[in-house]
Design an enzyme around this catalytic site. Structure first.
Site, PDB file in Angstrom:
ATOM      1  N   TRP A 190       2.677 -23.125  -6.736  1.00  0.00           N
ATOM      2  CA  TRP A 190       1.980 -24.069  -7.605  1.00  0.00           C
ATOM      3  C   TRP A 190       1.014 -24.899  -6.771  1.00  0.00           C
ATOM      4  O   TRP A 190       1.260 -25.202  -5.615  1.00  0.00           O
ATOM      5  CB  TRP A 190       2.942 -24.956  -8.376  1.00  0.00           C
ATOM      6  N   ASP A 287      -5.726 -11.312  -7.842  1.00  0.00           N
ATOM      7  CA  ASP A 287      -5.730 -12.462  -8.735  1.00  0.00           C
ATOM      8  C   ASP A 287      -6.804 -12.326  -9.804  1.00  0.00           C
ATOM      9  O   ASP A 287      -7.563 -11.367  -9.834  1.00  0.00           O
ATOM     10  CB  ASP A 287      -5.924 -13.755  -7.931  1.00  0.00           C
TER      11      ASP A 287
END
Length: 489
Positions: A190, A287
């Site tokens: 995160w 990603d």
């Protein structure tokens, strides 16, 4: 429409021809990604892989692979109706008492929906039908996808991460990817500005050296999942917003190992903790940018309890060069953002995040321009108003005669209404996406604003051009004889 759990949503999708069951053996290593990617790019259905190679647990992918399925998950009939969700959010962000009976009647639907916001806590729940703890915890039972050839390990992608900081009553729900590094360990990736990371940081300040409780839910109902990716006000729990979307209170149950509440209908729940100071290198992974990201260290999530429904379904996705599922979510959530922005900036006519721009790196805004410098005020407002746009690199502002969603229109405005030196705003040393390797320093880069509006006195000394517009009477006459002319066959 209300969906009580993920299985109810799957059943409705299948009934509508929006879900395909795949009975052939498919490998979670790369093959599921390739099949899901081809399906999504063709606007195809959600996929339920019933026979993953080496596993008995089915895998659900492409659940939100079209904007209409995102709208369905939010209880709305179509993408356009998501503007209503944005209206709810704008009211919740800055609630105001109704001014008179007419406004009271207009806001009555919101007031009714607010009654569904408190959670409903159950004493037992389907998500705890099967319980594994201690040495019995084994992530190898779950067919976690290995999405791309250069990925370092299998990756949990739809983990609904539940945390609570020491200074807040509400729980935070966020979606963070998690690298598998052992049968009971994941890496919690995160970024510093995300709610879970803030909760963990504040926990370490208030309880130095103590373990931080964390729960990850996989396969919650669609309203709860989508509530976690919607820009809800910081004071509002995503569970409360999910109740608003669903039109019924979110059912939760207490986790077995801590006081956190988990979605009662979730397919799989992982309970555990972060040990302060325990970090591990995460990545590389393909990603949403279309590139593999850099390796960096993030906290390690140790799982102490793994609970499941009987015949659990594993909900997964992949990320890659757009379009991918996050890009589709971005297209749908774009409609939610418009009323939020319009509440703060009523001059905004439309707001568009092109999916090719990785969902948030470029924004096109159209406005009713009122004064010189207006476009610059709006671009600065976009960057600062919502946390979701702090990583937006490019903001293009056009007049309201331009269609923000039509590149032909936008490019015409840029090339005819802009002087590069006068109408370009550059801001250095601003927060930028950690994944943006084009920035000179990780997490810090520049932003560009393009003022593609018609210029007013004070912005130019020249006589401004008048757009060519055909006579309306002539257009109507040609409309009436067009079919008779049969020019195009």
């Amino acid at each position: 429409m209300k969906y009580k759990d993920l299985r109810d949503f799957i059943a409705q999708l299948e009934q509508n021809g929006q879900l395909k069951r795949i009975t052939r053996e498919i490998d979670p290593y790369l093959e599921m990604t390739e099949i899901s990617d081809r399906t999504l790019r063709a606007g195809g259905p959600a996929l339920l892989f019933e026979n993953p190679k080496g596993y008995s647990m089915p895998v659900l992918t492409n659940l939100f692979g079209t904007p209409d399925r995102v709208a369905m998950g939010m209880g709305q009939p179509n993408v356009g109706a998501l503007r209503q969700v944005g209206t709810w959010l704008s009211y919740l962000k800055e609630p105001e008492p109704p001014r008179g009976l007419k406004e009271l009647m207009e806001k009555l639907p919101i007031f009714k929906q607010v009654l569904n916001m408190p959670t409903k806590r159950l004493s037992s729940a389907p998500c705890q039908q099967l319980v594994l703890e201690g040495e019995a915890v084994d992530l190898d039972q779950i067919p976690i996808q290995h999405c791309w050839p250069g990925d370092v390990a299998p990756l949990v992608t739809w983990g609904l991460t539940i945390t609570r900081g020491p200074y807040k009553k509400r729980q935070n729900l966020g979606i963070y990817r998690q690298q598998k590094i052992g049968k009971n360990k994941l890496i919690m990736r995160w970024l510093d500005h995300r709610g879970g990371a803030i909760d963990f940081r504040e926990w370490q300040e208030a309880h130095p050296g103590e373990r931080f409780p964390v729960v990850v839910a996989l396969g919650a109902d669609p309203a709860t999942i989508l509530g976690a990716v919607t820009p809800v006000p910081d004071s509002l729990s995503e569970y409360a917003f999910a109740g608003l979307l669903r039109g019924s209170r979110t059912e939760v149950v207490k986790a077995l190992s801590c006081d956190l509440e988990v979605p009662a209908s979730a397919e799989i729940v992982l309970e555990g903790y972060l040990e302060p100071g325990e970090l591990a290198p995460e990545g590389p992974y393909g990603d949403h940018t279309g590139y593999y990201n850099e390796v960096d260290e993030f906290p390690v999530f140790t799982i102490t309890h793994m609970t499941m429904r009987r015949d659990a379904i594993y909900h997964s996705t992949y990320t890659g060069r757009p379009p991918d599922e996050p890009a589709v979510l971005g297209v749908a959530l774009n409609e939610v953002f418009v009323p939020l922005l319009q509440k703060q900036f009523p001059e905004i006519v439309d707001f568009y995040l092109p999916p090719e721009g990785c969902s948030y790196r470029m924004a096109v805004v159209t406005i009713k321009k009122r004064y010189p410098g207006h476009a610059k005020r709006v671009m600065l407002g976009v960057w600062s108003f919502l946390r979701q746009f702090m990583y937006t690199k490019f903001v293009i502002v056009c007049d309201d005669d331009i269609n923000a969603r039509d590149w032909k229109d936008v490019i015409w405005a840029i090339t005819t209404r802009m002087d590069p030196a006068r109408d370009t705003t550059l801001i250095e040393h601003t927060p930028i996406d950690y994944l943006d390797f084009a920035s000179p320093v990780s997490g810090l880069g520049s932003k560009m604003g393009l003022d593609a509006t018609n210029k007013w006195p004070g912005e130019t000394n020249r006589e401004w051009g008048q757009p060519i517009v055909q006579d309306e009477a002539v257009k109507q006459k040609v409309d009436s004889i067009w079919a008779e002319l049969n020019i195009l066959g």
